[in-house]
Write a protein that holds these residues in place. Structure first.
Motif, PDB file in Angstrom:
ATOM      1  N   GLN A   1      41.515   3.522 131.433  1.00  0.00           N
ATOM      2  CA  GLN A   1      42.323   3.356 132.635  1.00  0.00           C
ATOM      3  C   GLN A   1      41.853   2.204 133.508  1.00  0.00           C
ATOM      4  N   GLN A   2      40.565   1.847 133.373  1.00  0.00           N
ATOM      5  CA  GLN A   2      39.994   0.803 134.216  1.00  0.00           C
ATOM      6  C   GLN A   2      40.343  -0.605 133.730  1.00  0.00           C
ATOM      7  N   VAL A   3      40.783  -0.729 132.488  1.00  0.00           N
ATOM      8  CA  VAL A   3      40.849  -2.035 131.849  1.00  0.00           C
ATOM      9  C   VAL A   3      41.687  -3.038 132.631  1.00  0.00           C
ATOM     10  N   THR A   4      42.940  -2.703 132.922  1.00  0.00           N
ATOM     11  CA  THR A   4      43.833  -3.684 133.543  1.00  0.00           C
ATOM     12  C   THR A   4      43.415  -4.023 134.969  1.00  0.00           C
ATOM     13  N   ARG A   5      42.580  -3.184 135.574  1.00  0.00           N
ATOM     14  CA  ARG A   5      42.133  -3.459 136.941  1.00  0.00           C
ATOM     15  C   ARG A   5      40.938  -4.395 136.981  1.00  0.00           C
ATOM     16  N   LYS A   6      40.194  -4.498 135.891  1.00  0.00           N
ATOM     17  CA  LYS A   6      38.952  -5.255 135.910  1.00  0.00           C
ATOM     18  C   LYS A   6      38.977  -6.505 135.034  1.00  0.00           C
ATOM     19  N   PHE A   7      39.689  -6.461 133.929  1.00  0.00           N
ATOM     20  CA  PHE A   7      39.704  -7.616 133.033  1.00  0.00           C
ATOM     21  C   PHE A   7      40.910  -7.535 132.109  1.00  0.00           C
ATOM     22  N   GLN A   8      41.144  -8.623 131.410  1.00  0.00           N
ATOM     23  CA  GLN A   8      42.216  -8.665 130.421  1.00  0.00           C
ATOM     24  C   GLN A   8      41.583  -8.887 129.049  1.00  0.00           C
ATOM     25  N   LEU A   9      42.031  -8.098 128.108  1.00  0.00           N
ATOM     26  CA  LEU A   9      41.514  -8.193 126.749  1.00  0.00           C
ATOM     27  C   LEU A   9      42.678  -8.301 125.779  1.00  0.00           C
ATOM     28  N   SER A  10      42.675  -9.344 124.984  1.00  0.00           N
ATOM     29  CA  SER A  10      43.722  -9.505 123.976  1.00  0.00           C
ATOM     30  C   SER A  10      43.083  -9.813 122.638  1.00  0.00           C
ATOM     31  N   ARG A  11      43.860  -9.733 121.592  1.00  0.00           N
ATOM     32  CA  ARG A  11      43.347 -10.042 120.254  1.00  0.00           C
ATOM     33  C   ARG A  11      44.375 -10.847 119.487  1.00  0.00           C
ATOM     34  N   VAL A  12      43.912 -11.658 118.562  1.00  0.00           N
ATOM     35  CA  VAL A  12      44.761 -12.570 117.810  1.00  0.00           C
ATOM     36  C   VAL A  12      44.458 -12.402 116.326  1.00  0.00           C
ATOM     37  N   ALA A  13      45.493 -12.296 115.513  1.00  0.00           N
ATOM     38  CA  ALA A  13      45.310 -12.156 114.066  1.00  0.00           C
ATOM     39  C   ALA A  13      44.795 -13.466 113.473  1.00  0.00           C
ATOM     40  N   PRO A  14      43.961 -13.389 112.433  1.00  0.00           N
ATOM     41  CA  PRO A  14      43.444 -14.601 111.791  1.00  0.00           C
ATOM     42  C   PRO A  14      44.496 -15.249 110.895  1.00  0.00           C
ATOM     43  N   SER A  15      44.247 -16.505 110.541  1.00  0.00           N
ATOM     44  CA  SER A  15      45.106 -17.174 109.559  1.00  0.00           C
ATOM     45  C   SER A  15      44.984 -16.464 108.212  1.00  0.00           C
TER      46      SER A  15
ATOM     47  N   ARG B   1      35.916 -12.461 141.453  1.00  0.00           N
ATOM     48  CA  ARG B   1      35.421 -13.163 142.630  1.00  0.00           C
ATOM     49  C   ARG B   1      35.785 -12.385 143.889  1.00  0.00           C
ATOM     50  N   GLY B   2      34.787 -12.146 144.725  1.00  0.00           N
ATOM     51  CA  GLY B   2      35.005 -11.359 145.930  1.00  0.00           C
ATOM     52  C   GLY B   2      34.942  -9.861 145.701  1.00  0.00           C
ATOM     53  N   GLN B   3      34.647  -9.443 144.446  1.00  0.00           N
ATOM     54  CA  GLN B   3      34.556  -8.022 144.107  1.00  0.00           C
ATOM     55  C   GLN B   3      33.159  -7.705 143.567  1.00  0.00           C
ATOM     56  N   GLU B   4      32.870  -6.414 143.495  1.00  0.00           N
ATOM     57  CA  GLU B   4      31.603  -5.971 142.932  1.00  0.00           C
ATOM     58  C   GLU B   4      31.579  -6.253 141.419  1.00  0.00           C
ATOM     59  N   PRO B   5      30.410  -6.597 140.861  1.00  0.00           N
ATOM     60  CA  PRO B   5      30.306  -6.731 139.401  1.00  0.00           C
ATOM     61  C   PRO B   5      30.698  -5.423 138.718  1.00  0.00           C
ATOM     62  N   TYR B   6      31.070  -5.522 137.473  1.00  0.00           N
ATOM     63  CA  TYR B   6      31.566  -4.359 136.723  1.00  0.00           C
ATOM     64  C   TYR B   6      30.956  -4.353 135.328  1.00  0.00           C
ATOM     65  N   VAL B   7      30.531  -3.198 134.877  1.00  0.00           N
ATOM     66  CA  VAL B   7      30.007  -3.053 133.522  1.00  0.00           C
ATOM     67  C   VAL B   7      31.018  -2.271 132.688  1.00  0.00           C
ATOM     68  N   GLN B   8      31.558  -2.921 131.669  1.00  0.00           N
ATOM     69  CA  GLN B   8      32.491  -2.259 130.755  1.00  0.00           C
ATOM     70  C   GLN B   8      31.747  -1.795 129.519  1.00  0.00           C
ATOM     71  N   HIS B   9      31.790  -0.489 129.264  1.00  0.00           N
ATOM     72  CA  HIS B   9      31.109   0.062 128.106  1.00  0.00           C
ATOM     73  C   HIS B   9      32.059   0.124 126.905  1.00  0.00           C
ATOM     74  N   VAL B  10      31.488  -0.105 125.733  1.00  0.00           N
ATOM     75  CA  VAL B  10      32.261  -0.127 124.492  1.00  0.00           C
ATOM     76  C   VAL B  10      31.575   0.767 123.469  1.00  0.00           C
ATOM     77  N   ILE B  11      32.366   1.575 122.776  1.00  0.00           N
ATOM     78  CA  ILE B  11      31.837   2.415 121.709  1.00  0.00           C
ATOM     79  C   ILE B  11      31.521   1.515 120.506  1.00  0.00           C
ATOM     80  N   PRO B  12      30.375   1.708 119.859  1.00  0.00           N
ATOM     81  CA  PRO B  12      30.030   0.845 118.717  1.00  0.00           C
ATOM     82  C   PRO B  12      31.014   1.002 117.572  1.00  0.00           C
ATOM     83  N   ASN B  13      31.012   0.038 116.672  1.00  0.00           N
ATOM     84  CA  ASN B  13      31.888   0.089 115.507  1.00  0.00           C
ATOM     85  C   ASN B  13      31.159  -0.543 114.326  1.00  0.00           C
ATOM     86  N   PRO B  14      31.603  -0.265 113.112  1.00  0.00           N
ATOM     87  CA  PRO B  14      30.887  -0.763 111.916  1.00  0.00           C
ATOM     88  C   PRO B  14      31.270  -2.187 111.536  1.00  0.00           C
TER      89      PRO B  14
END
Length: 266
Positions: A15-29, A47-60
């Motif tokens: 739920q926090q994602v769109t409020r703190k950062f934008q994340l997109s992905r692109v398919a390879p050639s 800028r002008g906001q508190e720093p934010y730590v985004q946690h990510v679940i590990p993956n293989p």
């Protein structure tokens, strides 16, 4: 073409994602798609906001990360990890398919857990130049093309073991009743010790850990999308015989109990 983040990518507290950062992905050639799952781009302006730590679940998966002062190739982790976001910035990444990075280096991926590899050593790319060229781009497709130009000269021949490993991991993700490595061995007709060696060499983590991760990521995603999860039912749905075992596994990867994680997400 890029698309927005989806729960399956392991982002915690979605739920926090769109409020703190934008994340997109692109398919390879097409010529790189055998080895690479996708490219990912994170942009933020705090800028002008508190720093934010985004946690990510590990993956293989192995990731090549282009980030100021930290550009390197990172092996799979075993615990959640956090990205410290402050000010304004951008990070670019290459997510290789499980097993997809091994053919580039022909050395055990398990050895990368504590020691990231240099892009200079693997792809003959100056990390500072890569950061300067890639992160200066506004267009995501241009970023991808620059990094593909770095990877393409080192492209190995397709390796059948990579296909086999991804079939196994897809099966784990699609079959929530898979709780033991023996089940994989029976289904795919492979010796248990052989499978363990294959994962150590190509993936960097054990098949047992991949099974555990799939169940916990499923639980975290359910928590993100449910107001009041029924932990007892969820643990049974994920194949746990008792709720305490589920809570222990959840905390070992997420760093919090399911209840703590759910309260944080509110």
């Amino acid at each position: 073409m890029s698309d927005l983040i989806k729960p399956s990518l392991g982002i915690m507290n979605l739920q926090q994602v769109t409020r703190k950062f934008q994340l997109s992905r692109v398919a390879p050639s097409e010529d790189l798609a055998f080895f690479i799952r996708h490219f990912w781009i994170v942009r933020w302006d705090l800028r002008g906001q508190e720093p934010y730590v985004q946690h990510v679940i590990p993956n293989p998966c192995v990731n090549l990360v282009v980030e100021p002062g930290r550009t390197a190739i990172y092996g799979p982790g075993k615990e959640k990890y956090g990205h410290y976001l402050h000010g304004q910035g951008c990070v670019f990444g290459v997510k290789f398919k499980p097993g997809g990075f091994y053919p580039f280096v022909k050395q055990p991926v398990s050895g990368m857990q504590l020691s990231p590899l240099s892009v200079q050593n693997v792809f003959d790319a100056d990390p500072l130049a890569l950061e300067s060229d890639v992160l200066a781009q506004e267009d995501e497709q241009q970023m991808v093309e620059l990094v593909e130009q770095v990877i393409r000269p080192k492209l190995p021949e397709p390796d059948a073991q990579v296909t086999f490993i991804n079939e196994i991991i897809d099966y784990i993700n699609e079959q929530p009743d898979v709780t033991k490595v023996d089940t994989l061995c029976d289904y795919f007709g492979v010796n248990k010790r052989t499978l363990q060696r294959l994962f150590d060499l190509y993936v960097g983590v054990s098949p047992k850990w991949v099974i555990k991760l799939a169940r916990i990521q499923n639980a975290a995603e359910t928590t993100d999308t449910s107001e009041r999860p029924n932990w007892s039912k969820l643990s049974m749905d994920l194949g746990y015989h008792d709720q305490s075992h589920f809570i222990k596994d959840f905390k070992s990867i997420i760093g919090q109990t399911p209840d703590e994680y759910a309260r944080q997400a509110l």
